[in-house]
Design a protein around this motif. Sequence first.
Motif, short mmCIF file in Angstrom:
data_model
loop_
_atom_site.label_atom_id
_atom_site.label_comp_id
_atom_site.label_asym_id
_atom_site.label_seq_id
_atom_site.Cartn_x
_atom_site.Cartn_y
_atom_site.Cartn_z
N UNK A 196 0.89 -1.23 0.01
CA UNK A 196 0.09 0.03 0.00
C UNK A 196 0.97 1.33 -0.02
N UNK A 197 1.98 1.11 0.70
CA UNK A 197 2.89 2.42 0.93
C UNK A 197 3.59 2.65 -0.66
N UNK A 198 4.00 1.42 -1.19
CA UNK A 198 4.35 1.56 -2.73
C UNK A 198 3.43 2.19 -3.54
N UNK A 199 2.16 1.89 -3.40
CA UNK A 199 1.14 2.44 -4.47
C UNK A 199 1.04 3.64 -4.08
N UNK A 200 0.93 4.38 -2.98
CA UNK A 200 0.98 5.79 -2.49
C UNK A 200 1.91 6.26 -2.98
N UNK A 201 3.15 5.88 -2.98
CA UNK A 201 4.16 6.67 -3.29
C UNK A 201 4.04 6.76 -5.16
N UNK A 202 3.69 5.89 -5.66
CA UNK A 202 3.47 5.69 -7.09
C UNK A 202 2.17 6.78 -7.58
N UNK A 203 1.25 6.90 -6.58
CA UNK A 203 0.18 7.79 -6.88
C UNK A 203 0.76 9.44 -6.74
N UNK A 204 1.73 9.72 -5.70
CA UNK A 204 2.18 10.88 -5.38
C UNK A 204 3.21 11.26 -6.66
N UNK A 205 3.81 10.28 -7.01
CA UNK A 205 4.71 10.75 -8.32
C UNK A 205 3.62 11.24 -9.38
N UNK A 206 2.82 10.55 -9.71
CA UNK A 206 1.94 10.87 -10.58
C UNK A 206 1.19 12.29 -10.22
N UNK A 207 0.67 12.64 -9.03
CA UNK A 207 0.30 13.91 -8.96
C UNK A 207 1.49 15.02 -9.16
N UNK A 208 2.66 14.68 -8.77
CA UNK A 208 3.92 15.59 -9.16
C UNK A 208 3.90 16.00 -10.71
N UNK A 209 3.81 14.78 -11.44
CA UNK A 209 3.84 14.87 -12.75
C UNK A 209 2.63 15.95 -13.48
N UNK A 210 1.50 15.68 -12.94
CA UNK A 210 0.42 16.26 -13.01
C UNK A 210 0.72 17.99 -12.86
N UNK A 211 1.14 18.21 -11.46
CA UNK A 211 1.46 19.52 -11.40
C UNK A 211 2.58 20.17 -12.23
N UNK A 212 3.37 19.41 -12.64
CA UNK A 212 4.43 20.05 -13.54
C UNK A 212 3.79 20.10 -14.97
N UNK A 213 2.83 19.39 -15.11
CA UNK A 213 2.13 19.62 -16.61
C UNK A 213 1.03 20.77 -16.56
N UNK A 214 0.45 20.99 -15.35
CA UNK A 214 -0.03 22.31 -15.25
C UNK A 214 0.64 23.46 -15.28
N UNK A 215 1.98 23.55 -14.72
CA UNK A 215 2.70 24.58 -14.80
C UNK A 215 3.13 24.77 -16.16
N UNK A 216 3.47 23.76 -16.81
CA UNK A 216 3.78 23.95 -18.27
C UNK A 216 2.78 24.25 -19.33
N UNK A 217 1.43 24.55 -18.74
CA UNK A 217 0.33 24.72 -19.68
C UNK A 217 -0.18 23.62 -20.24
N UNK A 218 -0.09 22.41 -19.79
CA UNK A 218 -0.49 21.17 -20.58
C UNK A 218 -1.38 20.46 -19.57
N UNK A 219 -1.48 20.72 -18.52
CA UNK A 219 -2.48 20.00 -17.71
C UNK A 219 -3.78 20.80 -17.37
N UNK A 220 -4.63 19.92 -16.78
CA UNK A 220 -5.95 20.63 -16.17
C UNK A 220 -6.18 20.53 -14.74
N UNK A 221 -6.93 21.42 -14.26
CA UNK A 221 -7.41 21.67 -12.81
C UNK A 221 -7.96 19.97 -12.59
N UNK A 222 -9.10 19.81 -13.41
CA UNK A 222 -9.69 18.32 -12.98
C UNK A 222 -8.80 17.07 -12.93
#
Length: 481
Positions: A196-222
């Motif tokens: 479960x901890x490993x799954x959480x770490x993967x999801x946290x990394x995915x959220x970081x990627x989403x945040x970087x994409x939003x910062x680059x103008x390629x992601x969305x708030x939803x």
Amino acid sequence: MPRLGLVIALASLAACRTVGPDYALPDSSAFKRPEANAAFLDTGSSALAADTGLPARWWSLYRDPTLDGLVEQALRDNVELKAADAHLRRAAAMYEQAMDAGGFEYEADAGVSRAQLSAESFLLEHELPPINLADGKFAVSYQFDLFGKLRRGAEAARADEQSVAAARDLARITVVAEVADNYLEICHANHELHVATHSLQLQQRGREVTQRLIAAGRGTAPELARANAQVAILEAALPPLQAKRQAAAYSLAALLGQTPGQLPAGVVDCAHAPVLAQPLPIGDGRALLARRPDIRQSERKLAAATARIGVATAELYPDIHFGASIGAAGLLADFGEPLTRQWSFGPLISWTLPSSGTRARISATEAGADAALAEFDHTVLQALRETQTALDRYAQDLRRLQSLQVAQQQAALAAEQNRRLYQGGRTPYLSSLDADRSLASADATLAEAQAQVSRDQIHLFLALGGGWDAEAPRAAPTAAR
């Protein structure tokens, strides 16, 4: 004296008669049904060994020194087992008391007193002076068990002792199963926490990627909100697993006779649950019925109830004692002189004429034996049902586990392939991350299924009735009305 000899001769002849039914299991008992003694149903799984009997120390099949040590400590220090041992000692003492009933009894008493006797009781008109009195007596008597009342009572007490011994064995196998269950629960909970901890770490990394994409103008708030929701869901999965591990640890400490938190070193940190190194031996119905202590306990209760019919029936007949006594009574100064000596010798017959209450007591004991037989049959059928259910559940969960192992292997293969494609620049990172999340989900489901299979094994071992002291007797029921 000829009459006395006749009484003794009649008593000797009557001594061989024992009223009440002799104990024997009826042919209609569920215990004797061929189907109950046959092989179990649906045992074709390669994980089961139907032709092999269950060893007494079944936990040794896991080949885990930590588990062996925990079981040994529980058998030594568990408070419920100490209480069961005390109950057995009490039952053994009561059996000895029943065996000692009847036969020869001895009595001795002596006393010295200074007294003033009533003059009027001797029709005297003047007061008698105080005098010193003495009396002493030694008596011996023998109770003839003419109609087997004492023998039936001893039979009932012996069966009660054996029933308590079976109850102690039942407590032992239950404690051992609970120790193994809680230890494996700790190991599986730690493994599930890791997944479960490993799954959480993967999801946290995915959220970081989403945040970087939003910062680059390629992601969305939803997309970010969905990522945040997934992180929160995975975080919420951790506390129940931690609580399950702690609950198992507290329960294990209590089984070892310790307070919460007092466990041997390394137990709480167990990360890999032990697995069986061979097919699970189950034997057949005949071996199960002979091995399960709850069946032995119920059968011994039936034997005791049957013997008590004889005890109640013997109340219809008289009791005969044969006794002799010698002693002296009189003035202290003359004690032992011929005028103070006294003795007696002869039989004593006491008979309380039977009433409707006596007949009612006999009927009550007969009904109690009938109920004990029905309860015995119920215990037999319940044991077979529990074992068949545990076997079927174990077989089904093994098939589920095999399918989940295939799914996990395919998820691992997909994750590896997506990782290579991402590293080669052929797929976006989120695709590789989604594959990793699918693998983590498959790992979590597989870990839960492995824990369930371990629980199934323990429950099956408990249903099979193995695991008490290897020196405990395992005789099959031999004898109800």
